[in-house]
Write a protein that holds these residues in place. Structure first.
Motif, PDB file in Angstrom:
ATOM      1  N   VAL A   1       0.819  -1.220   0.000  1.00 41.99           N
ATOM      2  CA  VAL A   1       0.000   0.000   0.000  1.00 41.99           C
ATOM      3  C   VAL A   1       0.853   1.269   0.000  1.00 41.99           C
ATOM      4  O   VAL A   1       0.324   2.357  -0.149  1.00 41.99           O
ATOM      5  CB  VAL A   1      -0.989   0.034   1.197  1.00 41.99           C
ATOM      6  CG1 VAL A   1      -2.037  -1.057   1.049  1.00 41.99           C
ATOM      7  CG2 VAL A   1      -0.267  -0.089   2.526  1.00 41.99           C
TER       8      VAL A   1
ATOM      9  N   ALA B   1      -3.718   1.287  -4.149  1.00 35.60           N
ATOM     10  CA  ALA B   1      -3.523   1.154  -2.699  1.00 35.60           C
ATOM     11  C   ALA B   1      -4.852   0.886  -1.998  1.00 35.60           C
ATOM     12  O   ALA B   1      -4.929   0.033  -1.103  1.00 35.60           O
ATOM     13  CB  ALA B   1      -2.873   2.415  -2.134  1.00 35.60           C
TER      14      ALA B   1
ATOM     15  N   LEU C   1      -5.667  -2.420   0.072  1.00 35.94           N
ATOM     16  CA  LEU C   1      -6.024  -2.315   1.489  1.00 35.94           C
ATOM     17  C   LEU C   1      -7.253  -3.171   1.795  1.00 35.94           C
ATOM     18  O   LEU C   1      -7.310  -3.844   2.824  1.00 35.94           O
ATOM     19  CB  LEU C   1      -6.285  -0.845   1.848  1.00 35.94           C
ATOM     20  CG  LEU C   1      -6.288  -0.501   3.329  1.00 35.94           C
ATOM     21  CD1 LEU C   1      -4.993  -0.928   4.006  1.00 35.94           C
ATOM     22  CD2 LEU C   1      -6.518   0.985   3.527  1.00 35.94           C
TER      23      LEU C   1
END
Length: 199
Positions: free
Chosen positions: A29, A171, A175
């Motif tokens: 991330v 990202a 996540l």
């Protein structure tokens, strides 16, 4: 192991187990890590000409990834020549003051830019100089907020543009995937904590 406390040993073993038995580490991330992964997909030659604009923490971390994976041809531009020289020594590249960017005549394959400027550093005029007569597709990794690259250039030139906005999308997706692994991670940690209590 000599010199390693039981606490340290269990911590190391737990981290290793989380890393190997879950997919949490497969979904980075961090912006720099994602930028490198995106670049790696382009399968560029390791002798690709890398122009780095800015020598701060973000670009230093990006250069660590590049160097670790075998890239070896760097030109570093920075307002402070001293900082550029530090990064150039690390990469084995050449350091130049940012004011000389407009005179860059060696071309490039990868441009990595991250400065604190409020204005676009890589303007249309600068970009024309950077590419010269080379009409091939270039990779531009722009990690600055606001963008160092004039957005109009993406429309005018063949550019693989890796921007913060693009990386943020990846990202966010990663996540979500990492959160799915948290149940497994918590179970591993719980088991190791119980093991540590017995020790």
């Amino acid at each position: 192991r000599p010199g390693v406390s039981p606490f340290e040993l269990v911590t190391i073993e737990t981290a290793k187990k989380v890393y190997t038995e879950t997919t949490i580490a497969n979904k980075p991330v961090s912006v720099v890590s994602l930028a490198y992964h995106s670049l790696n997909e382009k399968q560029l030659e390791l002798n690709a000409r890398v122009v780095v604009v800015g020598a701060g923490v973000t670009n230093t971390n990006m250069c660590r990834f590049l160097k670790k994976h075998g890239f070896r041809n760097y030109t570093i531009y920075n307002r402070s020549l001293e900082k550029a020289e530090v990064l150039a020594r690390f990469t084995g590249g050449v350091a130049k003051p940012l004011s000389e960017l407009k005179n860059h005549s060696d071309g490039f394959d990868i441009l990595v830019s991250c400065t604190g400027s409020q204005d676009h550093i890589v303007t249309s005029d600068i970009y024309k100089i950077l590419v010269g007569k080379d009409s091939g597709k270039k990779v531009v990794i722009d990690l600055a907020i606001p963008s160092d690259l004039d957005p109009q250039l993406v429309k005018k030139y063949p550019i693989d543009h890796i921007s913060v906005e693009y990386l943020k999308t990846i990202a966010d997706s990663n996540l979500k995937e990492r959160k799915k692994e948290l149940i497994k991670v918590r179970q591993i940690i719980y088991e190791k904590v119980e093991e540590f209590k017995e020790i």
